[in-house]
Design an enzyme around this catalytic site. Structure first.
Site, PDB file in Angstrom:
ATOM      1  N   HIS A  40      37.217  37.350  47.665  1.00  0.00           N
ATOM      2  CA  HIS A  40      36.641  36.455  46.654  1.00  0.00           C
ATOM      3  C   HIS A  40      37.207  35.061  46.878  1.00  0.00           C
ATOM      4  O   HIS A  40      37.924  34.819  47.859  1.00  0.00           O
ATOM      5  CB  HIS A  40      36.945  36.980  45.245  1.00  0.00           C
ATOM      6  CG  HIS A  40      38.383  37.333  45.038  1.00  0.00           C
ATOM      7  ND1 HIS A  40      39.389  36.388  45.066  1.00  0.00           N
ATOM      8  CD2 HIS A  40      39.011  38.523  44.849  1.00  0.00           C
ATOM      9  CE1 HIS A  40      40.554  36.978  44.873  1.00  0.00           C
ATOM     10  NE2 HIS A  40      40.358  38.280  44.753  1.00  0.00           N
ATOM     11  N   HIS A  57      40.805  34.602  47.974  1.00  0.00           N
ATOM     12  CA  HIS A  57      41.064  34.798  49.402  1.00  0.00           C
ATOM     13  C   HIS A  57      40.556  33.593  50.207  1.00  0.00           C
ATOM     14  O   HIS A  57      41.177  33.192  51.194  1.00  0.00           O
ATOM     15  CB  HIS A  57      40.366  36.060  49.918  1.00  0.00           C
ATOM     16  CG  HIS A  57      40.850  37.329  49.288  1.00  0.00           C
ATOM     17  ND1 HIS A  57      40.130  38.012  48.335  1.00  0.00           N
ATOM     18  CD2 HIS A  57      41.995  38.033  49.469  1.00  0.00           C
ATOM     19  CE1 HIS A  57      40.793  39.089  47.966  1.00  0.00           C
ATOM     20  NE2 HIS A  57      41.930  39.130  48.628  1.00  0.00           N
ATOM     21  N   LYS A  65      50.126  33.820  45.311  1.00  0.00           N
ATOM     22  CA  LYS A  65      51.239  33.983  44.365  1.00  0.00           C
ATOM     23  C   LYS A  65      50.839  34.778  43.122  1.00  0.00           C
ATOM     24  O   LYS A  65      51.655  34.987  42.244  1.00  0.00           O
ATOM     25  CB  LYS A  65      51.805  32.612  43.986  1.00  0.00           C
ATOM     26  CG  LYS A  65      52.767  32.118  45.072  1.00  0.00           C
ATOM     27  CD  LYS A  65      53.110  30.655  44.955  1.00  0.00           C
ATOM     28  CE  LYS A  65      54.034  30.329  43.826  1.00  0.00           C
ATOM     29  NZ  LYS A  65      54.450  28.910  43.839  1.00  0.00           N
ATOM     30  N   LYS A  66      49.583  35.202  43.039  1.00  0.00           N
ATOM     31  CA  LYS A  66      49.238  36.114  41.938  1.00  0.00           C
ATOM     32  C   LYS A  66      50.067  37.384  42.079  1.00  0.00           C
ATOM     33  O   LYS A  66      50.592  37.901  41.103  1.00  0.00           O
ATOM     34  CB  LYS A  66      47.751  36.481  41.948  1.00  0.00           C
ATOM     35  CG  LYS A  66      47.418  37.438  40.804  1.00  0.00           C
ATOM     36  CD  LYS A  66      45.941  37.669  40.674  1.00  0.00           C
ATOM     37  CE  LYS A  66      45.451  38.741  41.614  1.00  0.00           C
ATOM     38  NZ  LYS A  66      45.916  40.108  41.232  1.00  0.00           N
ATOM     39  N   ASP A  67      50.193  37.860  43.317  1.00  0.00           N
ATOM     40  CA  ASP A  67      51.051  39.022  43.582  1.00  0.00           C
ATOM     41  C   ASP A  67      52.473  38.506  43.819  1.00  0.00           C
ATOM     42  O   ASP A  67      52.991  38.527  44.926  1.00  0.00           O
ATOM     43  CB  ASP A  67      50.524  39.784  44.800  1.00  0.00           C
ATOM     44  CG  ASP A  67      49.152  40.365  44.539  1.00  0.00           C
ATOM     45  OD1 ASP A  67      49.005  41.131  43.582  1.00  0.00           O
ATOM     46  OD2 ASP A  67      48.212  40.022  45.276  1.00  0.00           O
ATOM     47  N   SER A 118      40.622  38.507  41.074  1.00  0.00           N
ATOM     48  CA  SER A 118      41.139  39.754  41.631  1.00  0.00           C
ATOM     49  C   SER A 118      39.965  40.635  42.015  1.00  0.00           C
ATOM     50  O   SER A 118      38.929  40.638  41.331  1.00  0.00           O
ATOM     51  CB  SER A 118      41.984  40.477  40.577  1.00  0.00           C
ATOM     52  OG  SER A 118      42.163  41.831  40.959  1.00  0.00           O
TER      53      SER A 118
HETATM   54  O1  PAF Z   1      47.840  41.728  48.725  1.00  0.00           O
HETATM   55  C1  PAF Z   1      47.172  42.560  49.382  1.00  0.00           C
HETATM   56  O2  PAF Z   1      45.945  42.489  49.460  1.00  0.00           O
HETATM   57  C2  PAF Z   1      47.886  43.698  50.084  1.00  0.00           C
HETATM   58  O3  PAF Z   1      48.940  44.175  49.327  1.00  0.00           O
HETATM   59  C3  PAF Z   1      48.340  43.352  51.510  1.00  0.00           C
HETATM   60  C4  PAF Z   1      49.388  42.247  51.523  1.00  0.00           C
HETATM   61  C5  PAF Z   1      47.141  42.926  52.332  1.00  0.00           C
HETATM   62  C6  PAF Z   1      48.962  44.582  52.184  1.00  0.00           C
HETATM   63  O4  PAF Z   1      48.051  45.622  52.269  1.00  0.00           O
END
Ligand code: PAF
Length: 282
Positions: A32, A35, A149-151, A186
């Site tokens: 999305h 990315h 940085k969301k994750d 997401s």
């Molecule tokens: O953030 C993600 O989409 C996944 O955790 C990653 C870093 C591609 C690992 O599979």
């Protein structure tokens, strides 16, 4: 744009492209606008002569039993279009069989940062993430890697992995991209019902309210956590809070006097959909 789906082809791509700076964007697909921003950032870092590589792989290792591995959206054709439109040079989209031998017996464990926050409710998740990211760094032979940085916890753990295992990869954390109403983008947002989707922006609103309180001098983690909890409960009755935590941005341990940067991280379930978001307090 080269689309590569096995390790042999990847090795020859690497040989041909030796010497050019390679910037990797690891993803699980279902791409999305968030990315797209990562790919554009990678393009800037790589410059005209460098290469932007995007990996697309739904990593079975990071899904727990009962999580959404089998129903995780797989949209390869659309994903390839988004990668092309945002300046990717190479897509690595392997099959699980190609990456994981059936008798594999080595994995990467992180034993501190991964015990808290999402790690507490998703045992094994960060082991799966570290293992695949280490493999991708080795396979793609990238010089840089870009993460959202969301994750936040994922990024902090990968930073620790790079430090502790001496990966020669420069990491770049990119700000979260949001929908107009503030909801963090997401791949899982599409799972929500319209009613849940309408309430989900309460997460971001609560985090912003906590940041305002911080700016007005509130420093007690418990008060900030309480404010967020109350706001989410009031504005999003369909939500079920998994955690609200104020943490040191580097160690992810509870905030202490030595914390230079504080992050508030939250996870909220809407039905079976688990949403995460965070805010840095400066
Ligand atoms: O953030 C993600 O989409 C996944 O955790 C990653 C870093 C591609 C690992 O599979």
């Amino acid at each position: 744009m080269n689309v590569i789906n096995n390790i042999r082809q990847l090795r020859s791509w690497s040989t041909i492209n030796k010497g050019a700076r390679c910037v990797l964007v690891p993803t699980m697909g279902a791409l999305h606008e968030g990315h797209a921003a990562l790919i554009r950032a990678a393009r800037e870092i790589a410059g005209q002569n460098g290469n932007v590589a995007v990996s697309i792989f739904v990593n079975p290792l990071q899904f727990g039993p009962g999580e959404d591995f089998s129903k995780y959206p797989r949209t390869l054709i659309e994903d390839l279009g988004l990668c092309r439109d945002n300046g990717a040079d190479m897509i690595f989209a392997p099959k699980a069989d190609d990456l994981y031998p059936p008798d594999r017996s080595i994995a990467l464990y992180e034993t501190s940062l991964s015990q808290l926050l999402c790690g507490a409710s998703r045992p094994g998740h960060f082991e799966g993430v570290c293992t695949i990211v280490a493999k991708l760094f080795n396979l793609v032979e990238c010089d840089d890697a870009v993460f959202g940085k969301k994750d936040y916890q994922q990024f902090a753990i990968i930073r620790r992995m790079v430090r502790d295992l001496d990966f020669n990869v420069v990491l770049h954390g990119i700000e979260t991209v949001r929908e107009a109403d503030g909801l963090a983008m997401s791949s899982r947002n599409r799972y929500m019902t319209p009613e849940e989707r309408a309430q989900a922006p309460a997460i971001r609103a609560a985090l912003v309210a906590a940041r305002d309180a911080w700016k007005n001098g509130e420093r007690a983690p418990s008060a900030l956590q309480q404010l967020i909890t109350q706001q989410i409960q009031e504005k999003a009755p369909l939500g079920r809070i998994d955690y609200v935590a104020a943490a040191d941005a580097t160690t992810l341990q509870p905030v202490s006097a030595t914390s230079e940067l504080v992050v508030i991280a939250v996870a909220v379930f809407f039905g079976a959909t688990r949403l995460i978001d965070n805010i840095e307090l400066k």
